[in-house]
Design a protein around this motif. Structure first.
Motif, PDB file in Angstrom:
ATOM      1  N   ARG A  95       0.830  -1.206   0.000  1.00 48.68           N
ATOM      2  CA  ARG A  95       0.000   0.000   0.000  1.00 48.68           C
ATOM      3  C   ARG A  95       0.865   1.258   0.000  1.00 48.68           C
ATOM      4  O   ARG A  95       0.492   2.279  -0.585  1.00 48.68           O
ATOM      5  CB  ARG A  95      -0.929  -0.010   1.207  1.00 48.68           C
ATOM      6  N   TYR A  96       2.012   1.175   0.681  1.00 53.74           N
ATOM      7  CA  TYR A  96       2.928   2.315   0.684  1.00 53.74           C
ATOM      8  C   TYR A  96       3.441   2.580  -0.731  1.00 53.74           C
ATOM      9  O   TYR A  96       3.482   3.729  -1.189  1.00 53.74           O
ATOM     10  CB  TYR A  96       4.081   2.038   1.640  1.00 53.74           C
ATOM     11  N   GLN A  97       3.829   1.529  -1.421  1.00 56.43           N
ATOM     12  CA  GLN A  97       4.304   1.698  -2.791  1.00 56.43           C
ATOM     13  C   GLN A  97       3.187   2.195  -3.694  1.00 56.43           C
ATOM     14  O   GLN A  97       3.401   3.072  -4.551  1.00 56.43           O
ATOM     15  CB  GLN A  97       4.864   0.380  -3.322  1.00 56.43           C
ATOM     16  N   ASP A  98       1.973   1.676  -3.515  1.00 54.48           N
ATOM     17  CA  ASP A  98       0.845   2.146  -4.314  1.00 54.48           C
ATOM     18  C   ASP A  98       0.628   3.640  -4.125  1.00 54.48           C
ATOM     19  O   ASP A  98       0.362   4.379  -5.098  1.00 54.48           O
ATOM     20  CB  ASP A  98      -0.432   1.396  -3.932  1.00 54.48           C
ATOM     21  N   ALA A  99       0.752   4.105  -2.872  1.00 54.73           N
ATOM     22  CA  ALA A  99       0.532   5.522  -2.599  1.00 54.73           C
ATOM     23  C   ALA A  99       1.612   6.382  -3.245  1.00 54.73           C
ATOM     24  O   ALA A  99       1.336   7.474  -3.754  1.00 54.73           O
ATOM     25  CB  ALA A  99       0.484   5.760  -1.090  1.00 54.73           C
ATOM     26  N   LEU A 100       2.855   5.913  -3.242  1.00 50.95           N
ATOM     27  CA  LEU A 100       3.907   6.651  -3.940  1.00 50.95           C
ATOM     28  C   LEU A 100       3.631   6.706  -5.437  1.00 50.95           C
ATOM     29  O   LEU A 100       3.984   7.684  -6.110  1.00 50.95           O
ATOM     30  CB  LEU A 100       5.267   5.992  -3.688  1.00 50.95           C
TER      31      LEU A 100
ATOM     32  N   ASN B 240     -10.176   4.066  -0.925  1.00 49.93           N
ATOM     33  CA  ASN B 240     -11.199   3.870  -1.951  1.00 49.93           C
ATOM     34  C   ASN B 240     -10.634   3.804  -3.368  1.00 49.93           C
ATOM     35  O   ASN B 240     -11.395   3.824  -4.333  1.00 49.93           O
ATOM     36  CB  ASN B 240     -12.240   4.995  -1.870  1.00 49.93           C
ATOM     37  N   CYS B 241      -9.318   3.720  -3.457  1.00 57.12           N
ATOM     38  CA  CYS B 241      -8.691   3.663  -4.775  1.00 57.12           C
ATOM     39  C   CYS B 241      -8.627   2.220  -5.260  1.00 57.12           C
ATOM     40  O   CYS B 241      -8.139   1.335  -4.541  1.00 57.12           O
ATOM     41  CB  CYS B 241      -7.295   4.276  -4.730  1.00 57.12           C
ATOM     42  N   ASP B 242      -9.095   1.983  -6.485  1.00 54.22           N
ATOM     43  CA  ASP B 242      -8.957   0.674  -7.113  1.00 54.22           C
ATOM     44  C   ASP B 242      -7.614   0.648  -7.826  1.00 54.22           C
ATOM     45  O   ASP B 242      -7.434   1.285  -8.871  1.00 54.22           O
ATOM     46  CB  ASP B 242     -10.102   0.440  -8.103  1.00 54.22           C
ATOM     47  N   VAL B 243      -6.667  -0.094  -7.248  1.00 52.96           N
ATOM     48  CA  VAL B 243      -5.306  -0.107  -7.780  1.00 52.96           C
ATOM     49  C   VAL B 243      -5.265  -0.641  -9.207  1.00 52.96           C
ATOM     50  O   VAL B 243      -4.475  -0.187 -10.044  1.00 52.96           O
ATOM     51  CB  VAL B 243      -4.390  -0.941  -6.856  1.00 52.96           C
TER      52      VAL B 243
ATOM     53  N   ASN C 100      -1.417  15.490   1.076  1.00 56.49           N
ATOM     54  CA  ASN C 100      -1.818  14.093   1.163  1.00 56.49           C
ATOM     55  C   ASN C 100      -3.330  14.005   1.308  1.00 56.49           C
ATOM     56  O   ASN C 100      -3.924  14.630   2.191  1.00 56.49           O
ATOM     57  CB  ASN C 100      -1.122  13.401   2.338  1.00 56.49           C
ATOM     58  N   GLY C 101      -3.940  13.238   0.395  1.00 54.53           N
ATOM     59  CA  GLY C 101      -5.382  13.134   0.370  1.00 54.53           C
ATOM     60  C   GLY C 101      -5.944  12.454   1.603  1.00 54.53           C
ATOM     61  O   GLY C 101      -5.221  11.838   2.391  1.00 54.53           O
ATOM     62  N   PRO C 102      -7.256  12.525   1.799  1.00 54.18           N
ATOM     63  CA  PRO C 102      -7.895  11.947   2.978  1.00 54.18           C
ATOM     64  C   PRO C 102      -7.719  10.429   3.040  1.00 54.18           C
ATOM     65  O   PRO C 102      -7.968   9.726   2.066  1.00 54.18           O
ATOM     66  CB  PRO C 102      -9.370  12.321   2.798  1.00 54.18           C
ATOM     67  N   GLY C 103      -7.249   9.949   4.203  1.00 55.34           N
ATOM     68  CA  GLY C 103      -7.134   8.519   4.419  1.00 55.34           C
ATOM     69  C   GLY C 103      -5.921   7.865   3.810  1.00 55.34           C
ATOM     70  O   GLY C 103      -5.729   6.655   3.991  1.00 55.34           O
ATOM     71  N   VAL C 104      -5.079   8.619   3.081  1.00 53.38           N
ATOM     72  CA  VAL C 104      -3.939   7.998   2.402  1.00 53.38           C
ATOM     73  C   VAL C 104      -2.970   7.387   3.418  1.00 53.38           C
ATOM     74  O   VAL C 104      -2.590   6.214   3.320  1.00 53.38           O
ATOM     75  CB  VAL C 104      -3.209   9.027   1.516  1.00 53.38           C
ATOM     76  N   VAL C 105      -2.571   8.193   4.402  1.00 55.09           N
ATOM     77  CA  VAL C 105      -1.573   7.714   5.360  1.00 55.09           C
ATOM     78  C   VAL C 105      -2.142   6.601   6.235  1.00 55.09           C
ATOM     79  O   VAL C 105      -1.498   5.571   6.469  1.00 55.09           O
ATOM     80  CB  VAL C 105      -1.048   8.881   6.215  1.00 55.09           C
ATOM     81  N   ASP C 106      -3.355   6.780   6.720  1.00 59.26           N
ATOM     82  CA  ASP C 106      -3.963   5.754   7.567  1.00 59.26           C
ATOM     83  C   ASP C 106      -4.136   4.432   6.829  1.00 59.26           C
ATOM     84  O   ASP C 106      -4.207   3.369   7.464  1.00 59.26           O
ATOM     85  CB  ASP C 106      -5.326   6.227   8.080  1.00 59.26           C
TER      86      ASP C 106
END
Length: 973
Positions: free
Chosen positions: A460-465, A472-475, A510-516
Motif C-alpha cells: 500500500r505504501y508503494q501504491d501511494a507513492l 477507496n482507490c482501485d489499484v 496528502n489526500g484523505p485517508g492515504v496515510v492511515d
C-alpha cells in the motif's frame, strides 16, 4: 475479546461439582490474627511456625504505609531481594519508562529472572501471562491477581521452594494471601500528580472492599474491585527539562550536530539505491514555512559536522506514561458445609488496555523503519515540484527516488496491548478423623493477550507513492492522482499552505485517508493464549509418633497440571514482506505440557528447641521426563531470643512451550557498517531450540539467624534482627544464543552480537558484524552458526549486510550461574514523648553473581556490572534496600496523625568492558503524613523523591530526578 465468554461454562461446572476452598488459612484470617495461627510459606504443615528458609513478610499495613501505584511497584520498592523492573510503568512514572515485549510485571528474586520466581495466591498456582518474553519464558503478572486493597499479606521465600510448591520455584516463592475473614467496608481513592502541574495526574484509582459473615458464623464472603486509569502526559506540560532542542535555529556549531543527532533524526533522500547513490536533503529543509513548527521544518547541518549537508530534524514532543485502564475484581467465599467439610471459592478477574503513542515528525518516522525503502517514480508531482525550485534536485530529472519509509509530520502511531486474566481457585477440606484430613484443590486460569502495533503495509505504501493511495482507490483500474486515488508526498512540501493545489497531475497535499491506509496502528497483530488446569489432593496426617519435641506431623499428596500456550498473528503479519518490520511472516504456534507430581513433607521435633523439615517431590513432565527434588531444613532455638535455621534443596525447570518449537520466526534490524545506531538493514531471524535442549536445574542452600527481644526495656518496646545467606547455583541454564543476545564477559567479548572486532579479543559496538566463532579463538568452529550468509575470507565474521541472508536465535543450555547473597532485616520501636517511634532496615546484598558471559569461558562475577545478558534486569547492583522511620503522634491535637520518612537506596552499576558508570547509585526519600478523621476516614499525602535525587546515567530517563505527590483517601466502616 473477553476471557469470560470462553470460560463461564467451565467455571460453572467447577462450581457445581465442588465448593472450592484453600489449603492455606482454612480458618478465618481475621484482621487481628496472630502470625502463629497462620501457615507460613515454606511448609504445607499447619503449625510449623518458624520457616527453615529465609522469609520476608509484608502486610496490608505495610502497603498503606508505603503507597505505590501497583502491587508490582510496592514489591519492587519494599522487598530488596526483588530486583524486578517495574514493567507496568504505564501506571508508575516515578521509576522511568520501560518498553517491554510482554507488558507484564513479574517478581524477579535475586535477579535470577521472573520465570524462576513462583507466584501463588494463598498457596495455589495462578495462570501465566500469555505473551512470552524475549527469552521464551512465561511469567506471572502480579498486577492481575487481585486489587491491592484485598491483599492481607505477602510471604516471600528467598530460596528455592521446589520440593514444597513445584520444581519451578527455583529462586523463591511469592505467596499473596488475601484478607480472608474481613468484615465491613473499606474504600480507597488514590491519585498521583506533579507539583509543576497539579491538574495533570498520572494515575487515578478507586478501590472498594466488602466483607461479611454468613450463616451465623459458618461462612464469610469478601469482594473487592479496583478501577484504575493512567494517562500520557507531555513533559513540557509538567515543566520538565526535555531533550528537545531550542527553537532558535542556526545557533549550533558544527560539533553540536553530532550530539543533536543522538536525540533527533536526520534524513536524506537517495536517487537510486546502494552506497553510491546520490543523496539530497529535503529542498524546503530549514526554510521558514508559515504556520509550521520549527521542529517540523528541520535544519541543514553546517559544513564541518559529521552530517554536513544532511537535513537534521528535531525530536517530537516528549511524553511520560501511557494511556491505560485496568479493572480488577476479586471475590472469596468460604463456608462450613458440615462440621467436618469446609469449602471456599476464590475468583479473580482482571482486564487491561494499554495504549502507547508515538508522535512522529518528518524525521523520526524514518528512524523507526529505516530499512524499509520504496521507489518514488520520476513523474511524482512532489518530485517534479522540488526539481522546479532546486537546482540540485533538477539535476536528477528523469530519475526515480528511493524513499526510506518516511511518515508525514504529526502522525501518531499507536501500540496497544489488551489482556484478560481469570483465576478460579478452591478446595474441599474433609476432616476424615482426628489425625487425618483431606484437601481436594482445583485451580483454573486463563490469560489472553492481544498486541497491535503501527507499521507500514508495504504494498500500500508503494501504491501511494505511485499515486494509487487511499482506502477507496482501485489499484487495478484507478488513474494516479485522480478521483479517489492520491499521491503520497513524504516531503515538507505537503505542509505548504497551498499544498492542495494541483501540480503536474497531482496534489502536493496528502489526500484523505492515504496515510492511515498504508500506515496502520494495528498493522502488526499478535494474539496469545495461556490456559492452566491444576488439581491437587493433599493429606494432612498427625502420625501419632512422639519425639522429644512433640508429635510428628506429615503431609503427602499428588498433583496433576496442564499448561497450554499458543500464539497467532493477523494476516499481514503472517505474510512475507507485507509489513515493513516483518521481513519473514510470523508462523502461529501452539503447545502443551502435562505434569504429574507426588510430594511429601514431614517435620521431626527432635527436641523442644530443634526441628528438622524433610520434603521431597517427584515430577513427570510430558516434554522433558521426570525429576526428583528434595529439601532438608532445620530450626534451632538456642533461647527464646535466638534462632538458627538452614535449608538445602534442588529445583528443576523444564523448557517452556515456545522454547520447544521450531516454527517461530521474527526479524531484526541490524546496524549499518560505520553507523552510530542500529538501522539500515533488516533480516529474518528463526527462533529454534538447539539439539536436545535440556531442563535447567538448580541447587540451593541457605543459613540464617533471627534475634528477637520479647520484653520491654525502658522506652524500647521491640527489637528484631534477621540475617540470611542464600546460594543458588544453576546448571544448564536456558538462554538465547543469537543475534540479539549480546552475551558479554567482563573482557568485552560478545557472542553473536552486534559489534566490531577491536583487535584485543573483544568487540566494540558500532558497525554491523556478527561472529560464528563461538569460543572466540579467532577461527570458526563447529557450533551452531548465528547467521547464514557469505563469509568470503573465512574468518567467521560476516562483514557487510549484503553477505547476510538469515539469522538464528537458539534456545540453548548455554550458561552456568552461581548467585550468593545476604538479606538483612532490623526493626525496632520506642516509646517517646512525641509518640510511638518505629524504624527498620531492610536490605539485600549480592555477594557474587558468577555467570558465563561467553560459552566455554570461566565464570565471571557480574556484581556491580551491566550486560549480564539474561534475566529481566541484567544490571546486578551490589546493594539495595530501604530504611523506613515512622512516628505515631501521641495525644492532643496530633492524636491520629502519623508521619513517616523512608529512604530507598541502591548502588551503581558499570559497563563490564570500560568500567564506566552505566547507572549511578541513588538514595531517594519519601515523606508521608496521614491523619485519621472521626475514626473512619484516613487522608494521606506522600511526597515521592523528596529531594529530587537524580541518578547518574549516560542515557538519562525522562523524569529522572522528578518529585511527585501521591494522595490517598480511605474510608473504613
Amino acid at each position: 475479546m473477553s476471557v469470560l465468554n470462553t470460560t463461564v461454562a467451565r467455571a460453572c461446572a467447577i462450581l457445581i461439582t465442588t465448593s472450592i476452598a484453600s489449603p492455606l488459612l482454612a480458618q478465618s484470617d481475621s484482621e487481628d490474627a496472630s502470625i502463629e495461627t497462620i501457615q507460613v510459606t515454606g511448609s504445607r504443615i499447619f503449625g510449623q511456625g518458624e520457616s527453615t528458609s529465609p522469609l520476608v513478610q509484608v502486610s496490608n499495613e505495610d502497603l498503606l504505609d508505603n503507597p505505590a501505584i501497583t502491587i508490582s511497584e510496592f514489591l519492587r520498592e519494599n522487598v530488596p531481594a526483588n530486583t524486578m523492573i517495574d514493567l507496568e510503568t504505564d501506571e508508575s512514572e516515578t521509576s522511568g519508562q520501560q518498553n517491554t515485549a510482554n507488558r507484564s510485571a513479574g517478581v524477579n528474586l535475586w535477579n535470577l529472572g521472573e520465570e524462576n520466581s513462583l507466584t501463588l495466591i494463598n498457596g495455589a498456582r495462578v495462570v501465566s501471562f500469555a505473551a512470552p518474553n524475549n527469552g521464551g519464558w512465561y511469567n506471572t503478572d502480579v498486577n492481575s491477581l487481585f486489587p491491592s486493597i484485598a491483599l492481607g499479606r505477602a510471604d516471600i521465600l528467598l530460596d528455592g521452594g521446589g520440593a514444597i510448591y513445584g520444581t519451578d520455584a527455583v529462586a523463591g516463592v511469592v505467596n499473596m494471601i488475601p484478607r480472608y475473614g474481613f468484615e465491613g467496608l473499606e474504600l480507597q481513592l488514590q491519585t498521583d500528580f506533579y507539583p509543576d502541574s497539579l491538574s495533570d495526574t498520572g494515575a487515578n484509582s478507586i478501590q472498594i472492599l466488602l466483607g461479611t459473615e454468613l450463616g451465623d458464623g459458618r461462612g464469610s464472603l469478601i469482594a473487592a474491585a479496583d478501577i484504575r486509569t493512567t494517562k500520557r502526559l507531555e513533559a513540557a506540560a509538567l515543566g520538565w527539562e526535555t531533550l528537545d532542542v531550542a527553537e532558535d535555529v542556526g545557533q549550533y556549531s558544527a560539533a553540536d550536530y553530532d550530539e543533536l543527532f543522538l536525540t533527533s533524526g536526520a534524513y536524506d533522500y537517495d536517487y537510486g539505491r546502494g552506497r553510491n547513490a546520490v543523496t539530497l536533503p529535503d529542498a524546503l529543509c530549514g526554510t521558514d514555512l508559515p504556520g509550521i513548527p520549527y521542529y517540523l521544518e528541520g535544519e541543514i547541518a553546517p559544513a564541518g559536522s559529521s552530517f554536513d549537508g544532511t537535513c537534521l530534524g528535531y525530536g517530537s514532543p516528549e511524553a511520560t506514561g501511557r494511556d491505560t485502564s485496568r479493572n480488577t475484581v476479586f471475590a472469596a467465599l468460604s463456608y462450613d458445609i458440615t462440621d467436618s467439610v469446609t469449602g471456599t471459592l476464590d475468583i479473580a478477574y482482571a482486564t487491561t488496555e494499554l495504549t502507547a503513542l508515538e508522535e512522529f515528525t518528518q524525521f523520526n518516522g524514518r528512524n523507526t523503519t529505516s530499512s524499509f525503502t520504496r521507489t518514488m517514480p520520476s513523474n511524482h508531482p512532489a518530485l517534479l515540484y522540488y526539481q522546479s525550485i532546486d537546482a540540485d534536485w533538477a539535476a536528477q530529472a528523469g530519475n526515480n527516488l528511493s524513499v526510506g519509509g518516511q511518515v508525514p509530520a504529526n502522525f501518531i502511531g499507536e501500540d496497544q496491548t489488551t489482556s484478560d486474566t481469570i483465576n478460579i481457585q478452591g478446595n474441599l477440606d474433609f476432616e476424615i478423623s482426628n489425625s487425618l484430613s483431606l484437601s481436594l484443590a482445583l485451580n483454573y486460569g486463563k490469560s489472553e493477550v492481544d498486541q497491535g502495533r503501527y507499521d507500514f503495509i508495504a504494498d500500500r505504501y508503494q501504491d501511494a507513492l505511485n499515486g494509487l493511495g487511499g482506502p477507496n482507490c482501485d489499484v487495478a483500474t484507478g488513474t494516479p492522482g485522480t478521483g479517489d486515488c492520491y499521491y503520497y508526498n513524504p516531503f515538507l512540501s505537503s505542509l505548504l499552505a497551498d499544498a492542495d493545489t494541483v501540480f503536474a497531475g497531482g496534489s502536493l497535499a496528502n489526500g484523505p485517508g492515504v496515510v492511515d491506509h498504508f500506515f496502520q496502528s494495528d498493522a502488526i497483530g499478535r494474539f496469545f493464549e495461556f490456559e492452566q488446569r491444576d488439581f491437587v489432593a493433599t493429606f494432612d496426617w498427625a502420625t501419632g509418633l512422639e519425639m522429644a519435641g512433640g508429635e510428628v506431623l506429615a503431609v503427602f499428596g499428588t498433583e496433576y497440571r496442564e499448561e497450554e500456550a499458543s500464539g497467532d498473528y493477523n494476516a499481514f503479519t503472517q505474510q512475507d514482506g507485507a509489513i515493513a518490520q516483518v521481513a519473514t511472516g510470523q508462523v502461529p504456534y501452539s503447545g502443551k505440557v502435562d505434569v504429574t507430581s507426588a510430594f511429601f513433607e514431614t517435620v521431626l521435633p527432635i527436641s523442644d528447641s530443634f526441628k528438622v523439615q524433610l520434603a521431597g517431590r517427584w515430577d513427570e513432565y510430558s516434554t522433558s521426563g521426570s525429576t526428583t527434588n528434595p529439601k532438608l531444613g532445620f530450626t534451632w532455638d538456642l533461647s527464646d531470643h535466638l534462632t538458627f535455621r538452614g535449608s538445602y534443596g534442588t529445583s528443576y525447570k523444564a523448557p517452556s512451550v515456545i522454547q520447544g518449537l521450531t516454527t517461530a520466526t521474527t526479524n531484526t534490524v541490524a546496524a549499518t557498517p560505520g553507523g552510530p545506531r542500529r538501522g539500515g538493514f533488516r533480516t529474518p531471524v528463526v527462533n529454534a531450540p538447539a539439539a536436545a535442549l535440556a531442563p535447567q536445574e538448580a541447587e540451593h542452600y541457605s543459613l540464617g539467624v533471627d534475634f528477637r527481644l520479647l520484653d520491654q526495656h525502658g522506652p524500647l518496646n521491640s527489637l528484631s534482627v534477621s540475617a540470611s545467606f542464600v546460594d543458588i547455583a544453576f546448571t544448564n541454564r536456558i538462554d538465547v544464543l543469537g543475534a540479539l543476545s549480546k552475551s558479554q564477559g567482563v573482557d568485552g567479548n560478545n557472542v553473536c552480537a552486534f559489534g566490531v572486532p577491536n583487535g584485543s579479543g573483544g568487540f566494540d559496538w558500532g558497525g554491523f558484524y556478527t561472529t560464528e566463532d563461538l569460543d572466540l579463538d579467532g577461527t570458526p568452529d563447529g557450533g551452531a552458526a548465528c547467521w547464514e550468509g557469505a563469509d568470503p575470507n573465512g574468518d567467521g565474521i560476516i562483514d557487510t549486510p549484503g553477505e547476510l541472508t538469515l539469522g538464528y536465535n537458539f534456545y540453548t543450555n548455554l550458561l552456568s550461574t552461581d548467585m550468593q547473597g545476604l538479606n538483612y532485616s532490623i526493626s525496632t520501636s520506642w516509646d517517646t514523648p512525641m509518640g510511638d517511634l518505629r524504624a527498620s532496615l531492610n536490605a539485600s546484598q549480592t555477594l557474587t553473581d558468577d555467570a558465563q558471559g561467553v560459552p566455554g569461558q570461566p565464570l565471571e562475577d557480574f556484581v556491580g556490572f551491566s550486560g549480564l545478558g539474561f534475566g529481566t534486569d541484567p544490571n546486578v547492583r551490589e546493594w539495595k534496600g530501604n530504611l523506613p522511620i515512622s512516628l505515631n503522634w501521641a495525644g492532643g491535637a496530633l492524636e491520629g496523625h502519623r508521619t513517616s520518612l523512608t529512604a530507598r537506596f541502591d548502588t551503581e552499576i558499570r559497563d563490564p568492558g570500560t568500567n564506566a558508570i552505566d547507572s549511578g547509585g541513588i538514595t531517594t526519600w519519601d515523606l508521608r503524613h496521614s491523619v485519621n478523621i472521626m475514626d473512619n476516614y484516613d487522608v494521606s499525602v506522600t511526597i515521592r523523591n523528596l529531594t529530587g535525587a537524580e541518578r547518574e546515567d549516560p542515557n538519562p530517563v525522562l523524569g529522572n530526578g522528578e518529585t511527585t505527590f501521591l494522595l490517598q483517601i480511605g474510608y473504613q466502616m
